[in-house]
Write a protein that holds these residues in place. Structure first.
Motif, PDB file in Angstrom:
ATOM      1  N   LEU A 309      -7.978   5.781   3.013  1.00 51.24           N
ATOM      2  CA  LEU A 309      -8.399   4.818   4.203  1.00 51.24           C
ATOM      3  C   LEU A 309      -7.506   3.786   4.667  1.00 51.24           C
ATOM      4  O   LEU A 309      -7.087   3.190   5.716  1.00 51.24           O
ATOM      5  CB  LEU A 309      -9.712   3.914   3.523  1.00 51.24           C
ATOM      6  CG  LEU A 309     -10.793   4.659   3.668  1.00 51.24           C
ATOM      7  CD1 LEU A 309     -12.017   4.008   2.654  1.00 51.24           C
ATOM      8  CD2 LEU A 309     -11.460   5.058   5.123  1.00 51.24           C
ATOM      9  N   LEU A 310      -6.838   3.071   3.448  1.00 53.77           N
ATOM     10  CA  LEU A 310      -5.765   2.076   3.720  1.00 53.77           C
ATOM     11  C   LEU A 310      -4.770   2.313   4.923  1.00 53.77           C
ATOM     12  O   LEU A 310      -4.535   1.342   5.713  1.00 53.77           O
ATOM     13  CB  LEU A 310      -4.950   1.782   2.316  1.00 53.77           C
ATOM     14  CG  LEU A 310      -5.878   1.111   1.273  1.00 53.77           C
ATOM     15  CD1 LEU A 310      -5.089   0.748   0.124  1.00 53.77           C
ATOM     16  CD2 LEU A 310      -6.443  -0.248   1.732  1.00 53.77           C
ATOM     17  N   PRO A 311      -3.916   3.587   4.950  1.00 47.26           N
ATOM     18  CA  PRO A 311      -3.273   3.811   6.252  1.00 47.26           C
ATOM     19  C   PRO A 311      -4.013   3.926   7.595  1.00 47.26           C
ATOM     20  O   PRO A 311      -3.426   3.361   8.385  1.00 47.26           O
ATOM     21  CB  PRO A 311      -2.607   5.010   5.864  1.00 47.26           C
ATOM     22  CG  PRO A 311      -2.849   5.297   4.350  1.00 47.26           C
ATOM     23  CD  PRO A 311      -4.045   4.568   4.104  1.00 47.26           C
ATOM     24  N   LEU A 312      -5.329   3.849   7.521  1.00 42.46           N
ATOM     25  CA  LEU A 312      -6.279   4.063   8.708  1.00 42.46           C
ATOM     26  C   LEU A 312      -6.754   2.516   8.956  1.00 42.46           C
ATOM     27  O   LEU A 312      -7.272   2.472  10.096  1.00 42.46           O
ATOM     28  CB  LEU A 312      -7.211   4.925   8.557  1.00 42.46           C
ATOM     29  CG  LEU A 312      -6.811   6.236   8.397  1.00 42.46           C
ATOM     30  CD1 LEU A 312      -7.979   7.465   8.099  1.00 42.46           C
ATOM     31  CD2 LEU A 312      -5.727   6.947   9.209  1.00 42.46           C
ATOM     32  N   MET A 313      -6.651   1.717   8.153  1.00 45.84           N
ATOM     33  CA  MET A 313      -7.078   0.491   8.131  1.00 45.84           C
ATOM     34  C   MET A 313      -5.997  -0.737   8.715  1.00 45.84           C
ATOM     35  O   MET A 313      -6.353  -1.630   9.083  1.00 45.84           O
ATOM     36  CB  MET A 313      -7.936   0.055   7.173  1.00 45.84           C
ATOM     37  CG  MET A 313      -9.198   0.722   6.382  1.00 45.84           C
ATOM     38  SD  MET A 313     -10.002   0.474   5.118  1.00 45.84           S
ATOM     39  CE  MET A 313     -10.790  -0.940   5.367  1.00 45.84           C
ATOM     40  N   ASN A 314      -5.102  -0.402   7.956  1.00 43.78           N
ATOM     41  CA  ASN A 314      -4.020  -1.427   8.188  1.00 43.78           C
ATOM     42  C   ASN A 314      -2.931  -0.991   9.419  1.00 43.78           C
ATOM     43  O   ASN A 314      -2.612   0.332   9.580  1.00 43.78           O
ATOM     44  CB  ASN A 314      -3.065  -1.794   6.932  1.00 43.78           C
ATOM     45  CG  ASN A 314      -3.982  -2.190   5.771  1.00 43.78           C
ATOM     46  OD1 ASN A 314      -5.042  -2.855   6.031  1.00 43.78           O
ATOM     47  ND2 ASN A 314      -3.604  -1.717   4.726  1.00 43.78           N
ATOM     48  N   GLU A 315      -2.721  -1.906  10.271  1.00 42.61           N
ATOM     49  CA  GLU A 315      -1.791  -1.505  11.443  1.00 42.61           C
ATOM     50  C   GLU A 315      -0.590  -2.646  11.277  1.00 42.61           C
ATOM     51  O   GLU A 315      -0.629  -3.672  11.332  1.00 42.61           O
ATOM     52  CB  GLU A 315      -2.478  -1.946  12.682  1.00 42.61           C
ATOM     53  CG  GLU A 315      -1.546  -1.347  13.991  1.00 42.61           C
ATOM     54  CD  GLU A 315      -1.597   0.192  14.426  1.00 42.61           C
ATOM     55  OE1 GLU A 315      -1.013   0.707  15.132  1.00 42.61           O
ATOM     56  OE2 GLU A 315      -2.588   0.816  13.577  1.00 42.61           O
ATOM     57  N   GLU A 316       0.774  -1.847  10.912  1.00 43.62           N
ATOM     58  CA  GLU A 316       1.774  -2.899  10.970  1.00 43.62           C
ATOM     59  C   GLU A 316       2.006  -3.791  12.066  1.00 43.62           C
ATOM     60  O   GLU A 316       2.032  -3.261  13.171  1.00 43.62           O
ATOM     61  CB  GLU A 316       3.288  -2.261  10.514  1.00 43.62           C
ATOM     62  CG  GLU A 316       4.140  -3.090  10.146  1.00 43.62           C
ATOM     63  CD  GLU A 316       5.590  -1.904   9.901  1.00 43.62           C
ATOM     64  OE1 GLU A 316       6.574  -2.328   9.553  1.00 43.62           O
ATOM     65  OE2 GLU A 316       5.395  -0.654   9.936  1.00 43.62           O
ATOM     66  N   GLY A 317       2.415  -5.183  11.819  1.00 42.52           N
ATOM     67  CA  GLY A 317       2.730  -6.026  12.786  1.00 42.52           C
ATOM     68  C   GLY A 317       1.567  -6.620  13.576  1.00 42.52           C
ATOM     69  O   GLY A 317       1.437  -7.581  14.478  1.00 42.52           O
TER      70      GLY A 317
END
Length: 360
Positions: A309-317
């Motif tokens: 989930l974490l890579p799909l929830m957080n968007e860099e920048g």
């Protein structure tokens, strides 16, 4: 008067003198006590009138989309770590009795917030339910087409002549049809069966060749743990727009009446998500402490789920929760093309960004 008479009056005189001195002492003490200082009293009254009590909090309620699981970690962390309290909020977390009711309850003012799905917000607005998303929680689809690995389905067009189970939602039927058409197949040549909540049994037993409506961070992980090698086919690769799987929703009236409180809520969950990202193991322990007794959690499944989930929830920048007009426009256009919503539904009416800047 003789000496004997004088001596007989001495006790009375001493008592009278003692009472006079005591009265003076009491009067002086009373006059020097701060509680009788009118200026001080006025100052304290002014202070209490302008400053709320330290324990006074604005109450908000949020309804989850399902029973507590890894995707909700940021909410429970925000509650446990005091991020809601830091924002002056007292938050009540509820579970839905029926997952289809949350948007209607928000619109009716029965609850302040609900977790729902981006397409569902547009579908609701097509039914004149006045709800808006205020933050994106999961930025990409979690619902994939699931099938047995090393089977006879390698791409959507391979589903022609086969059975696809789906979970009672017209949206999932539209997703399957779009995927097959985009892959060069004919969606009219599949056997589409509504299996309700029996997605896992229908695929595990071989009654369905594939399922649509299963989540890669839940059904797929359970099937794999049960010994089924799985292949997931991302709908985004076959014509379905890259939608926000999970969004935070409020009513139009609620946003107007409680915009400040809702903005503070988003700031608190930004802090919660930041903590989950940096301390995922502890965050998961906080979640597991709040598992629902009717739906106990499998720590192994939830650990794998959170990692997905974490890579799909957080968007860099971008701050956690940020929403883009392009995403809402793309999803709206697809729903109109599949005749799930009328063209009168506007993307700009379906969302508003309330998140503040995320602290580094």
């Amino acid at each position: 008067m003789n000496n004997k008479g004088i001596y007989s009056l001495l006790p009375i005189m001493l008592i009278s003198l003692f009472l006079i001195v005591s009265g003076c002492s009491t009067t002086n003490t009373s006059q020097n006590t701060p509680t009788t200082d009118s200026a001080t009293n006025e100052q304290q009254s002014d202070k209490s009138a302008t400053e709320p009590a330290s324990d006074a909090k604005d109450k908000l309620s949020i309804m989850l989309d399902w029973y507590p699981n890894a995707v909700h970690s940021f909410i429970y962390v925000a509650q446990e770590k005091g991020y809601f309290a830091d924002q002056g909020l007292d938050v009540e977390i509820q579970m839905p009795a029926d997952t289809n009711d949350s948007l209607k309850l928000v619109a009716a003012g029965k609850i302040d917030l609900a977790l729902s799905y981006q397409p569902q917000i547009l579908l609701a607005r097509g039914e004149n339910i006045p709800v808006r998303s205020i933050a994106a929680v999961v930025r990409h689809p979690l619902v994939h087409l699931l099938t047995e690995a090393n089977g006879n389905v390698n791409s959507p067009k391979d589903l022609e002549g086969k059975t696809v189970g789906y979970s009672s939602i017209p949206l999932y039927e539209a997703m399957v049809r779009t995927m097959i058409s985009n892959n060069g197949g004919n969606p009219d040549n599949i056997n589409l069966v509504d299996v309700g909540f029996d997605l896992i049994p229908s695929l595990a037993s071989g009654q369905a060749d594939a399922i649509m409506g299963g989540f890669i961070n839940h059904e797929q992980l359970i099937l794999e743990k049960e010994g089924h090698a799985m292949e997931s086919i991302n709908p985004v690769d076959y014509g379905v727009p890259d939608y926000y799987e999970l969004v935070l929703t409020a009513s139009e009236a609620g946003i107007e009446a409680k915009k400040d409180q809702l903005t503070r809520f988003v700031k608190a969950i930004q802090e919660g998500q930041k903590y989950v990202t940096e301390h995922s193991e502890e965050a998961l322990n906080i979640l597991l402490a709040h598992e629902n007794e009717t739906s106990p959690l499998d720590p192994e499944i939830e650990t794998k789920s959170l990692a997905m989930l974490l890579p799909l929830m957080n968007e860099e920048g971008q701050p956690f929760g940020q929403q883009e007009m392009a995403s809402w426009e793309n999803v709206r256009a697809w729903l109109v093309a599949t005749e799930l919503i009328p063209a009168s539904v506007k993307a700009e009416d379906a969302f508003i960004n309330l998140q503040g800047e995320q602290r580094k």
